[in-house]
Design a protein around this motif. Structure first.
Motif, PDB file in Angstrom:
ATOM      1  N   THR A  95       0.958  -1.442   0.024  1.00  0.00           N
ATOM      2  CA  THR A  95       0.012   0.011   0.146  1.00  0.00           C
ATOM      3  C   THR A  95       1.021   1.217   0.045  1.00  0.00           C
ATOM      4  N   VAL A  96       0.743   2.180  -1.006  1.00  0.00           N
ATOM      5  CA  VAL A  96       1.432   3.454  -1.124  1.00  0.00           C
ATOM      6  C   VAL A  96       0.874   4.609  -0.809  1.00  0.00           C
ATOM      7  N   ALA A  97       1.341   5.249  -0.106  1.00  0.00           N
ATOM      8  CA  ALA A  97       0.881   6.784   0.212  1.00  0.00           C
ATOM      9  C   ALA A  97       1.934   7.740  -0.229  1.00  0.00           C
ATOM     10  N   MET A  98       1.756   8.350  -1.169  1.00  0.00           N
ATOM     11  CA  MET A  98       2.340   9.574  -1.666  1.00  0.00           C
ATOM     12  C   MET A  98       2.044  11.029  -0.953  1.00  0.00           C
ATOM     13  N   ILE A  99       3.265  11.574  -0.359  1.00  0.00           N
ATOM     14  CA  ILE A  99       2.770  12.627   0.691  1.00  0.00           C
ATOM     15  C   ILE A  99       3.521  13.934   0.348  1.00  0.00           C
ATOM     16  N   ASP A 100       2.968  14.801   0.521  1.00  0.00           N
ATOM     17  CA  ASP A 100       3.490  16.318   0.042  1.00  0.00           C
ATOM     18  C   ASP A 100       3.039  17.244   1.154  1.00  0.00           C
ATOM     19  N   VAL A 101       4.232  17.779   1.919  1.00  0.00           N
ATOM     20  CA  VAL A 101       3.956  18.522   3.125  1.00  0.00           C
ATOM     21  C   VAL A 101       4.293  20.056   2.882  1.00  0.00           C
ATOM     22  N   GLU A 103       2.380  22.067   1.966  1.00  0.00           N
ATOM     23  CA  GLU A 103       1.349  23.476   2.344  1.00  0.00           C
ATOM     24  C   GLU A 103       1.029  23.211   3.654  1.00  0.00           C
ATOM     25  N   GLU A 104       0.700  22.045   4.315  1.00  0.00           N
ATOM     26  CA  GLU A 104       0.536  21.697   5.609  1.00  0.00           C
ATOM     27  C   GLU A 104       0.998  20.256   6.046  1.00  0.00           C
ATOM     28  N   PRO A 105       1.012  20.243   7.520  1.00  0.00           N
ATOM     29  CA  PRO A 105       1.290  18.733   7.760  1.00  0.00           C
ATOM     30  C   PRO A 105       0.340  17.735   7.051  1.00  0.00           C
ATOM     31  N   VAL A 106       0.741  16.382   7.059  1.00  0.00           N
ATOM     32  CA  VAL A 106      -0.230  15.465   6.573  1.00  0.00           C
ATOM     33  C   VAL A 106      -0.127  14.448   7.399  1.00  0.00           C
ATOM     34  N   VAL A 107      -1.365  13.718   7.629  1.00  0.00           N
ATOM     35  CA  VAL A 107      -1.502  12.751   8.675  1.00  0.00           C
ATOM     36  C   VAL A 107      -1.920  11.404   8.146  1.00  0.00           C
ATOM     37  N   LEU A 108      -1.307  10.282   8.148  1.00  0.00           N
ATOM     38  CA  LEU A 108      -1.218   9.009   7.653  1.00  0.00           C
ATOM     39  C   LEU A 108      -2.016   8.176   8.723  1.00  0.00           C
ATOM     40  N   GLU A 109      -3.492   7.709   8.298  1.00  0.00           N
ATOM     41  CA  GLU A 109      -4.123   6.970   9.140  1.00  0.00           C
ATOM     42  C   GLU A 109      -3.990   5.442   8.824  1.00  0.00           C
ATOM     43  N   ILE A 110      -3.548   4.735   9.722  1.00  0.00           N
ATOM     44  CA  ILE A 110      -3.180   3.306   9.709  1.00  0.00           C
ATOM     45  C   ILE A 110      -3.982   2.497  10.491  1.00  0.00           C
ATOM     46  N   PRO A 111      -4.783   1.256   9.885  1.00  0.00           N
ATOM     47  CA  PRO A 111      -5.629   0.392  10.761  1.00  0.00           C
ATOM     48  C   PRO A 111      -4.525  -0.785  11.088  1.00  0.00           C
ATOM     49  N   ALA A 112      -5.085  -1.612  12.116  1.00  0.00           N
ATOM     50  CA  ALA A 112      -4.454  -3.014  12.482  1.00  0.00           C
ATOM     51  C   ALA A 112      -4.431  -3.959  11.534  1.00  0.00           C
ATOM     52  N   PHE A 113      -3.219  -4.682  11.440  1.00  0.00           N
ATOM     53  CA  PHE A 113      -3.236  -5.791  10.452  1.00  0.00           C
ATOM     54  C   PHE A 113      -3.077  -7.074  11.357  1.00  0.00           C
ATOM     55  N   ASP A 114      -3.685  -8.331  10.435  1.00  0.00           N
ATOM     56  CA  ASP A 114      -3.448  -9.633  11.046  1.00  0.00           C
ATOM     57  C   ASP A 114      -2.627 -10.344  10.138  1.00  0.00           C
ATOM     58  N   GLU A 151      10.909  20.746   7.695  1.00  0.00           N
ATOM     59  CA  GLU A 151      11.319  22.060   8.008  1.00  0.00           C
ATOM     60  C   GLU A 151      10.594  23.218   7.230  1.00  0.00           C
ATOM     61  N   ARG A 152      10.158  22.895   6.074  1.00  0.00           N
ATOM     62  CA  ARG A 152       9.818  23.995   5.107  1.00  0.00           C
ATOM     63  C   ARG A 152       8.178  23.899   5.400  1.00  0.00           C
ATOM     64  N   THR A 153       7.500  23.024   6.146  1.00  0.00           N
ATOM     65  CA  THR A 153       6.255  23.103   6.230  1.00  0.00           C
ATOM     66  C   THR A 153       5.858  24.192   6.947  1.00  0.00           C
ATOM     67  N   PRO A 154       4.899  25.035   6.461  1.00  0.00           N
ATOM     68  CA  PRO A 154       4.478  26.470   6.991  1.00  0.00           C
ATOM     69  C   PRO A 154       3.703  26.299   8.184  1.00  0.00           C
ATOM     70  N   GLY A 155       4.108  26.974   9.280  1.00  0.00           N
ATOM     71  CA  GLY A 155       2.882  27.213  10.518  1.00  0.00           C
ATOM     72  C   GLY A 155       3.218  26.082  11.426  1.00  0.00           C
ATOM     73  N   THR A 171      12.924  14.489   5.865  1.00  0.00           N
ATOM     74  CA  THR A 171      14.145  14.981   5.293  1.00  0.00           C
ATOM     75  C   THR A 171      13.608  15.614   3.764  1.00  0.00           C
ATOM     76  N   GLY A 172      12.343  15.528   3.476  1.00  0.00           N
ATOM     77  CA  GLY A 172      12.090  16.173   2.117  1.00  0.00           C
ATOM     78  C   GLY A 172      10.669  16.555   2.326  1.00  0.00           C
ATOM     79  N   ASP A 173      10.075  17.297   1.256  1.00  0.00           N
ATOM     80  CA  ASP A 173       8.767  17.869   1.334  1.00  0.00           C
ATOM     81  C   ASP A 173       7.939  16.753   0.518  1.00  0.00           C
ATOM     82  N   PHE A 174       8.560  15.955  -0.285  1.00  0.00           N
ATOM     83  CA  PHE A 174       7.860  14.769  -0.934  1.00  0.00           C
ATOM     84  C   PHE A 174       8.267  13.598  -0.745  1.00  0.00           C
ATOM     85  N   VAL A 175       7.614  12.592  -0.174  1.00  0.00           N
ATOM     86  CA  VAL A 175       7.983  11.120   0.341  1.00  0.00           C
ATOM     87  C   VAL A 175       6.912  10.270  -0.076  1.00  0.00           C
ATOM     88  N   SER A 176       7.642   9.164  -0.117  1.00  0.00           N
ATOM     89  CA  SER A 176       6.774   7.951  -0.384  1.00  0.00           C
ATOM     90  C   SER A 176       6.695   7.150   1.203  1.00  0.00           C
TER      91      SER A 176
END
Length: 486
Positions: A95-101, A103-114, A151-155, A171-176
């Motif tokens: 499962t891949v989440a591509m994240i861009d921070v 403009e603002e912080p981003v929250v990754l919501e993770i379920p439990a796994f079996d 460190e560049r995410t505003p506010g 360490t970057g604004d665009f992460v996998s």
């Protein structure tokens, strides 16, 4: 500080034509040694720029998320249509989440796994690998929320947020953010539970997570205003990425443009030797963090020559798969966080097939031939392990076959590219296994243990993956060898 001193020396001896500055648009005169230094210090960024852009934006990538701050659950094992990354994985689900921070912080919501094995790997353009969660650490039994920012995410400067279990400064604004999940394909009910969990992974900007309806004004009100540095005026440009493609295309056609973009969206530590070394060799090219790219004034370099050097470096690095001493000395030191990996290892892992995990999560031993000659599809091979010789793992293992030059799966009608618990295997009565690489299924070899090839002059390589390895047992374990059958 060895790498830092070397880079400063090379930067100092860049030969610019008289009266020409790095901003003039003229062609810079670089020696082959200087070009090789550029290639080796920047390869990790070029490779991961391509990987992350393809993961978010490439319509030809069947696993792409369709953009940043989106999630793609890949509920089937990868096949030969996946051609966006060398030596892909065919033994876990992703499962891949591509994240861009930006403009603002981003929250990754993770379920439990079996599952016996799940890990979350986070990687920015710099190709340093972080594992914030893993079943080896006791995670994934309960749902969790992770907040990402740079460190560049505003506010925002890392303050606690209600409902967030973990805060990660990237360490970057665009992460996998990549989940590897052992699906337990042989247990249908357990498989379905894990597939449902994969589909429920979500990613939200912090304003939406807090139910603010997308209004970001409140983010800036937390604590004192955050100083975001020289990249603040580039905020409107973050949606425009330089063209991505193959690593060699970047080196040939748009090296300066891509590396300027990367520099603007990466956090560098002046006290880190690799960071300082990279910035030292980029500065004479006019590349500095926070500087807009101007194609009319940017200097030029000989792209054909830089590509040729990059191809030579890649060939040299791939040849190390046949160097058992190198593998023995370096395999457990790959895919590490920042500050814990050498330049030599970083180049090797970036060339050979980003991205992977550190040794406490997975190991990637190569299977070499009995005579040391690379495997070739003109011949059949067997790989035999007795019960006592099976890989030392706490989760599971696999062996995956690739075409050597591209690092892609070999197309076949059976969609069979690896042998392992999730892609299929059958153990002998004594608990061992015989794997055969052949154009036709040999008599007496279970279909699960047959890796098909086409009879042609094509070099092959086969890489094992050992998930949650027993590192103590690994010290005395040797990977099996491939024996030519005909």
């Amino acid at each position: 500080m060895k790498h830092f001193t070397l880079s400063l020396a090379l930067a100092a001896c860049l030969t610019l034509p008289a009266g020409v500055s790095a901003q003039s648009g003229e062609t810079l005169d670089l020696t082959e040694a200087q070009m090789e230094e550029l290639v080796r210090r920047s390869y990790q960024y070029v490779a991961m720029f391509n990987v992350n852009q393809k993961g978010a934006l490439d319509p030809d990538n069947p696993q792409n998320t369709g953009g940043y701050n989106r999630v793609k659950p890949n509920t089937e094992l990868a096949d030969h249509t996946l051609r966006v990354i060398a030596r892909p994985n065919n033994d876990t689900l992703y499962t891949v989440a591509m994240i861009d921070v930006t403009e603002e912080p981003v929250v990754l919501e993770i379920p439990a796994f079996d599952s016996t094995y799940v890990s979350l790997m986070v990687t920015a353009y710099d190709h340093y690998v972080n594992i914030p969660m893993s079943t080896t650490k006791g995670d994934f039994d309960e749902p969790a929320n992770i907040l990402f920012f740079s460190e560049r995410t505003p506010g925002y400067a890392g303050e606690p947020v209600e409902g967030v279990d973990m805060i990660v400064e990237t360490t970057g604004d665009f992460v996998s953010a990549v989940f590897r999940i052992m699906p337990h394909a042989a247990e249908p009910e357990r498989l379905e539970r894990n597939l449902a969990a994969m589909r429920s992974v979500d990613v939200e900007p912090l304003s939406e997570f807090l139910g603010q309806g997308g209004d970001k004004a409140h983010v800036r009100s937390w604590g004192s205003p955050r100083v975001v540095g020289r990249n603040l005026d580039l905020r409107a440009d973050t949606a425009r990425f330089p063209p991505y493609g193959s690593d060699f295309e970047i080196f040939e056609d748009r090296f300066i443009e891509v590396m300027q973009f990367v520099a603007n969206h990466t956090t560098f530590d002046p006290n880190d030797a690799l960071d300082a070394g990279l910035l030292a060799v980029l500065e004479p090219l006019g590349i500095q963090p926070g500087k807009p790219f101007d194609p009319d004034t940017a200097p030029e370099i000989d792209g054909d020559e830089l590509r040729a050097v990059a191809q030579r470096v890649a060939t040299e690095e791939l040849a190390k798969f046949g160097d058992q001493d190198f593998l023995d000395n370096n395999l457990t030191g790959l895919f590490q966080p920042k500050g814990q990996i050498s330049l030599e290892r970083q180049v090797f892992q970036s060339v050979s097939g980003p991205i992977g995990q550190p040794a406490d999560q997975a190991l990637y031993p190569a299977i070499l031939t009995e005579d040391g000659v690379p495997m070739n599809a003109m011949h059949d091979y067997e790989i035999v392990m007795t019960a006592e010789e099976m890989p030392p793992v706490n989760a599971f293992w696999s062996a995956t076959l690739y075409e050597n030059e591209t690092g892609f799966f070999i197309p076949n009608d059976r969609f069979k590219y690896s042998v392992g618990e999730n892609a299929g295997f059958k153990l002998d009565d004594d608990g061992g296994i015989r794997i055969v690489i052949a154009a036709e299924q040999p008599e007496g070899v279970p279909e699960e243990n047959w890796l098909p090839i086409n009879l042609e002059d094509m070099d092959l390589d086969i890489i094992m993956r050992l998930y949650a390895p027993d590192l103590e047992r690994y010290e005395s374990w040797s990977a099996p060898i491939a024996r030519k059958l005909n």
